[in-house]
Motif scaffolding. Structure first.
Motif, PDB file in Angstrom:
ATOM      1  N   ALA A  40       9.066  16.699  14.357  1.00  0.00           N
ATOM      2  CA  ALA A  40       8.586  17.570  13.290  1.00  0.00           C
ATOM      3  C   ALA A  40       7.804  16.744  12.274  1.00  0.00           C
ATOM      4  N   LYS A  43       9.166  13.593  10.257  1.00  0.00           N
ATOM      5  CA  LYS A  43      10.473  13.225  10.792  1.00  0.00           C
ATOM      6  C   LYS A  43      10.325  12.368  12.033  1.00  0.00           C
ATOM      7  N   LYS A  86      13.028  29.487  15.418  1.00  0.00           N
ATOM      8  CA  LYS A  86      13.150  29.432  13.969  1.00  0.00           C
ATOM      9  C   LYS A  86      12.036  28.567  13.400  1.00  0.00           C
ATOM     10  N   GLU A  88      12.157  26.096  11.585  1.00  0.00           N
ATOM     11  CA  GLU A  88      12.506  24.668  11.658  1.00  0.00           C
ATOM     12  C   GLU A  88      12.327  24.095  13.060  1.00  0.00           C
ATOM     13  N   ASP A  89      12.018  24.953  14.045  1.00  0.00           N
ATOM     14  CA  ASP A  89      11.697  24.460  15.386  1.00  0.00           C
ATOM     15  C   ASP A  89      10.244  24.000  15.480  1.00  0.00           C
TER      16      ASP A  89
END
Length: 121
Positions: A40, A43, A86, A88-89
């Protein structure tokens, strides 16, 4: 000598599903473990799931359930089905394969270029 090419990424709405594919090609004698990682923005790259040539699977953390890894050995392809996506995926998803090629003595790990998955809320 060995290439991994991912496909199936894109822009999807939260709650939707995607199936990513990754096909290996080149001077391949044998493919051992295959897997999926994701990275991500901002990250580190992290493991999502791995699968052996015999079909045994291993999922990182508690992702098993929404993420389903599978493979077709005849097609030299690994899949990652992601359900109930989601926001956050959202990440770049990379496949990896441990490959014994025709021109190396030992098996080596190869990486694909990645396929972007973006989940809108």
């Amino acid at each position: 000598q060995v290439q991994l090419v991912e496909s199936g990424g894109g822009l999807v709405q939260a709650g939707g599903s995607l199936t990513l594919s990754c096909t290996a090609s080149g001077l391949i004698l044998r493919i051992n473990d295959m897997g999926w990682y994701r990275q991500a923005p901002g990250k580190q790259r992290e493991l999502v799931a791995r699968i052996t040539s015999g079909g045994s699977t291993n999922y990182a953390d508690s992702w098993e359930g929404r993420f389903i890894i599978s493979r077709d050995n005849a097609k030299k392809t690994v899949y990652l089905q992601i359900n109930n996506l989601k926001p956050e995926d959202t990440a770049n998803y990379y496949c990896t394969a441990e490959v014994k090629s025709m021109i190396t003595f030992y098996a080596q790990t190869y990486w694909g270029q990645g396929t972007q998955v973006t989940v809108s809320s």
